[in-house]
Design a protein around this motif. Structure first.
Motif, PDB file in Angstrom:
ATOM      1  N   VAL A 114       0.846  -1.220   0.048  1.00 15.45           N
ATOM      2  CA  VAL A 114      -0.086   0.058  -0.193  1.00 15.45           C
ATOM      3  C   VAL A 114       0.998   1.161   0.085  1.00 15.45           C
ATOM      4  CG1 VAL A 114      -1.647   1.466   1.455  1.00 15.45           C
ATOM      5  CG2 VAL A 114      -2.151  -1.004   1.044  1.00 15.45           C
ATOM      6  N   THR A 115       1.862   1.226   0.791  1.00 18.84           N
ATOM      7  CA  THR A 115       2.815   2.485   0.909  1.00 18.84           C
ATOM      8  C   THR A 115       3.588   2.617  -0.678  1.00 18.84           C
ATOM      9  OG1 THR A 115       3.372   1.968   3.241  1.00 18.84           O
ATOM     10  CG2 THR A 115       5.134   3.409   1.787  1.00 18.84           C
ATOM     11  N   ASP A 116       3.935   1.769  -1.230  1.00 14.19           N
ATOM     12  CA  ASP A 116       4.571   1.912  -2.635  1.00 14.19           C
ATOM     13  C   ASP A 116       3.416   2.447  -3.455  1.00 14.19           C
ATOM     14  OD1 ASP A 116       6.864   1.110  -1.432  1.00 14.19           O
ATOM     15  OD2 ASP A 116       6.736  -1.155  -1.996  1.00 14.19           O
ATOM     16  N   LEU A 117       2.531   1.733  -3.728  1.00 15.96           N
ATOM     17  CA  LEU A 117       1.383   2.027  -4.774  1.00 15.96           C
ATOM     18  C   LEU A 117       0.728   3.299  -4.539  1.00 15.96           C
ATOM     19  CD1 LEU A 117      -0.084  -1.651  -5.194  1.00 15.96           C
ATOM     20  CD2 LEU A 117       1.339  -0.461  -6.977  1.00 15.96           C
ATOM     21  N   ALA A 118       0.442   3.673  -3.259  1.00 20.23           N
ATOM     22  CA  ALA A 118      -0.268   4.858  -2.965  1.00 20.23           C
ATOM     23  C   ALA A 118       0.737   6.025  -3.023  1.00 20.23           C
ATOM     24  CB  ALA A 118      -1.022   4.862  -1.515  1.00 20.23           C
ATOM     25  N   THR A 119       2.003   6.018  -2.767  1.00 17.17           N
ATOM     26  CA  THR A 119       3.098   6.958  -3.010  1.00 17.17           C
ATOM     27  C   THR A 119       3.100   7.350  -4.589  1.00 17.17           C
ATOM     28  OG1 THR A 119       3.988   6.135  -1.101  1.00 17.17           O
ATOM     29  CG2 THR A 119       5.418   7.708  -2.578  1.00 17.17           C
ATOM     30  N   SER A 120       3.087   6.190  -5.220  1.00 16.68           N
ATOM     31  CA  SER A 120       3.508   6.199  -6.607  1.00 16.68           C
ATOM     32  C   SER A 120       2.209   7.134  -7.573  1.00 16.68           C
ATOM     33  CB  SER A 120       3.164   5.003  -7.543  1.00 16.68           C
ATOM     34  OG  SER A 120       2.171   4.169  -7.442  1.00 16.68           O
ATOM     35  N   ILE A 121       0.847   7.099  -6.936  1.00 12.06           N
ATOM     36  CA  ILE A 121       0.018   8.005  -7.387  1.00 12.06           C
ATOM     37  C   ILE A 121      -0.431   9.171  -6.521  1.00 12.06           C
ATOM     38  CG2 ILE A 121      -1.325   6.049  -8.772  1.00 12.06           C
ATOM     39  CD1 ILE A 121      -3.113   5.667  -6.426  1.00 12.06           C
ATOM     40  N   ASN A 122       0.548   9.576  -5.682  1.00  6.35           N
ATOM     41  CA  ASN A 122       0.498  10.621  -4.726  1.00  6.35           C
ATOM     42  C   ASN A 122      -1.065  10.862  -4.051  1.00  6.35           C
ATOM     43  OD1 ASN A 122       1.464  13.088  -3.744  1.00  6.35           O
ATOM     44  ND2 ASN A 122       0.640  14.249  -4.918  1.00  6.35           N
ATOM     45  N   MET A 123      -1.372   9.824  -3.376  1.00  3.33           N
ATOM     46  CA  MET A 123      -2.722   9.724  -2.497  1.00  3.33           C
ATOM     47  C   MET A 123      -2.286   9.224  -1.039  1.00  3.33           C
ATOM     48  SD  MET A 123      -5.464  10.071  -4.282  1.00  3.33           S
ATOM     49  CE  MET A 123      -5.726  10.294  -6.090  1.00  3.33           C
ATOM     50  N   PRO A 124      -2.953   9.801  -0.146  1.00  3.21           N
ATOM     51  CA  PRO A 124      -2.632   9.565   1.204  1.00  3.21           C
ATOM     52  C   PRO A 124      -2.869   8.178   1.602  1.00  3.21           C
ATOM     53  CG  PRO A 124      -4.763  10.868   1.063  1.00  3.21           C
ATOM     54  CD  PRO A 124      -4.138  10.645  -0.424  1.00  3.21           C
ATOM     55  N   TYR A 125      -2.357   7.653   2.690  1.00  2.61           N
ATOM     56  CA  TYR A 125      -2.576   6.231   3.117  1.00  2.61           C
ATOM     57  C   TYR A 125      -2.045   6.317   4.599  1.00  2.61           C
ATOM     58  CZ  TYR A 125       2.397   6.230   2.681  1.00  2.61           C
ATOM     59  OH  TYR A 125       3.998   6.620   2.760  1.00  2.61           O
ATOM     60  N   VAL A 126      -2.905   5.042   5.426  1.00  2.26           N
ATOM     61  CA  VAL A 126      -2.559   4.692   6.805  1.00  2.26           C
ATOM     62  C   VAL A 126      -2.249   3.477   6.754  1.00  2.26           C
ATOM     63  CG1 VAL A 126      -3.676   4.735   9.050  1.00  2.26           C
ATOM     64  CG2 VAL A 126      -4.352   6.601   7.485  1.00  2.26           C
ATOM     65  N   VAL A 127      -0.917   3.161   7.009  1.00  9.60           N
ATOM     66  CA  VAL A 127      -0.295   1.788   7.396  1.00  9.60           C
ATOM     67  C   VAL A 127      -0.055   1.423   8.854  1.00  9.60           C
ATOM     68  CG1 VAL A 127       0.227   1.483   4.930  1.00  9.60           C
ATOM     69  CG2 VAL A 127       1.825   2.493   6.498  1.00  9.60           C
ATOM     70  N   GLU A 128       0.019   2.548   9.627  1.00  8.38           N
ATOM     71  CA  GLU A 128       0.195   2.236  10.948  1.00  8.38           C
ATOM     72  C   GLU A 128      -0.956   2.196  11.834  1.00  8.38           C
ATOM     73  OE1 GLU A 128       2.951   1.656  12.337  1.00  8.38           O
ATOM     74  OE2 GLU A 128       3.911   1.881  10.371  1.00  8.38           O
ATOM     75  N   ARG A 129      -1.191   2.321  13.095  1.00 14.67           N
ATOM     76  CA  ARG A 129      -2.410   2.293  13.652  1.00 14.67           C
ATOM     77  C   ARG A 129      -3.257   3.177  13.273  1.00 14.67           C
ATOM     78  NH1 ARG A 129      -4.587   4.987  17.937  1.00 14.67           N
ATOM     79  NH2 ARG A 129      -2.985   6.476  17.932  1.00 14.67           N
ATOM     80  N   TRP A 130      -4.754   2.963  13.163  1.00  9.34           N
ATOM     81  CA  TRP A 130      -5.741   3.889  12.725  1.00  9.34           C
ATOM     82  C   TRP A 130      -5.833   4.822  13.740  1.00  9.34           C
ATOM     83  CZ3 TRP A 130      -8.229   5.483   8.403  1.00  9.34           C
ATOM     84  CH2 TRP A 130      -9.485   6.600   8.626  1.00  9.34           C
TER      85      TRP A 130
END
Length: 283
Positions: free
Chosen positions: A80-96
């Motif tokens: 998720v980190t790699d793909l979301a970064t590639s399209i410049n979108m926000p993401y949460v991969v640690e604790r919500w």
């Protein structure tokens, strides 16, 4: 956008569900069969649902809105980190962070705090602090970066939420439902699809499965972003051409007409106000 192939899904293990005894009956329409005590997902439905979700996400991206990706499970974090970064979108991969959507202004304050610390470092204020204070500020900055660094550019609520494993991210799904934010999700056979707007029946435990489905959706989002850029460029070029094509004298005449109309409107307003006051004086 490359269309998902049946063999690709098989190789990635997208069809593997959970044990039969752990299933959620609401997922029955997406289950093909049961083999060796494990439910097998209907991959034709997976392809159809992925294409439906991809078309919707493409339109959201084309309109210039943000999509928030949520995946805190170990297998999905890096993907998720790699793909979301590639399209410049926000993401949460640690604790919500609880209340991230329903209490968004408070989350924004925490993000601004991170920016304030960065300014302190740049303008030299950080160096004037004592050693103990610098250590505290550094630790605070690192903690904020870990949990909120990936949503630093999210200045308003996202227009859509993409979730991997709706059972693990049930708080995020609940908050999105409360605010009416559409939820896209990979849903396994042990999950409840009723609160999900765009259900993608798929194995949400295998990294390859997550990467394949998410990669297809990110391609659609990228396509939407490219279309937005082209539309902007075309509209800018059309405006420039219109301005160049209009003779200078005509533009001046239009500007004069606008001023005249504005002056007439102002005179009418003044006359109306004067007559109102005159009536009040007579009374």
């Amino acid at each position: 956008m490359a269309k998902l192939e049946f063999d690709q899904l098989l190789d990635a293990g997208v069809h593997f569900g959970h044990l039969k005894r752990k299933w959620n009956p609401a997922m029955a329409p997406y289950i093909f069969m049961e083999r060796n005590g494990i439910h097998i997902i209907d991959l034709y439905k997976t392809i159809a649902k992925t294409e439906e979700a991809a078309a919707a996400l493409r339109q959201i991206a084309k309109s210039g809105k943000k999509i928030l990706f949520v995946a805190t499970k170990k297998q999905a974090k890096q993907v998720v980190t790699d793909l979301a970064t590639s399209i410049n979108m926000p993401y949460v991969v640690e604790r919500w962070p609880g209340g991230m959507l329903t209490n968004f202004p408070t989350i924004r304050k925490a993000v601004k705090k991170m920016s304030t610390i960065d300014k302190m470092v740049k303008d030299g204020t950080f160096d004037t602090l004592s050693k103990r204070e610098r250590l505290q500020v550094t630790r605070q900055r690192a903690k904020l970066e870990k949990t909120l660094g990936s949503i630093q550019d999210l200045t308003r609520l996202p227009s859509a939420l993409f979730v991997v494993d709706v059972m693990k991210e049930h708080i995020a799904v609940r908050e999105a439902n409360r605010l009416g934010i559409p939820v896209f999700a990979m849903v396994d056979t042990n999950s409840n699809p009723e609160d999900i707007d765009f259900v993608i029946p798929a194995n949400d435990d295998a990294a390859k499965s997550i990467e394949l489905i998410l990669g297809s959706l990110c391609d659609a989002i990228k396509k939407g972003l490219e279309e937005r850029k082209i539309e902007k460029a075309d509209s800018a070029a059309a405006e420039a051409q219109d301005e160049e094509g209009t003779p200078r004298r005509e533009r001046k005449a239009k500007a004069g007409a606008k001023k005249a109309v504005t002056k007439e409107d102002q005179d009418a307003i003044n006359a109306a106000v004067a007559s109102k006051f005159a009536k009040e004086d007579e009374e």
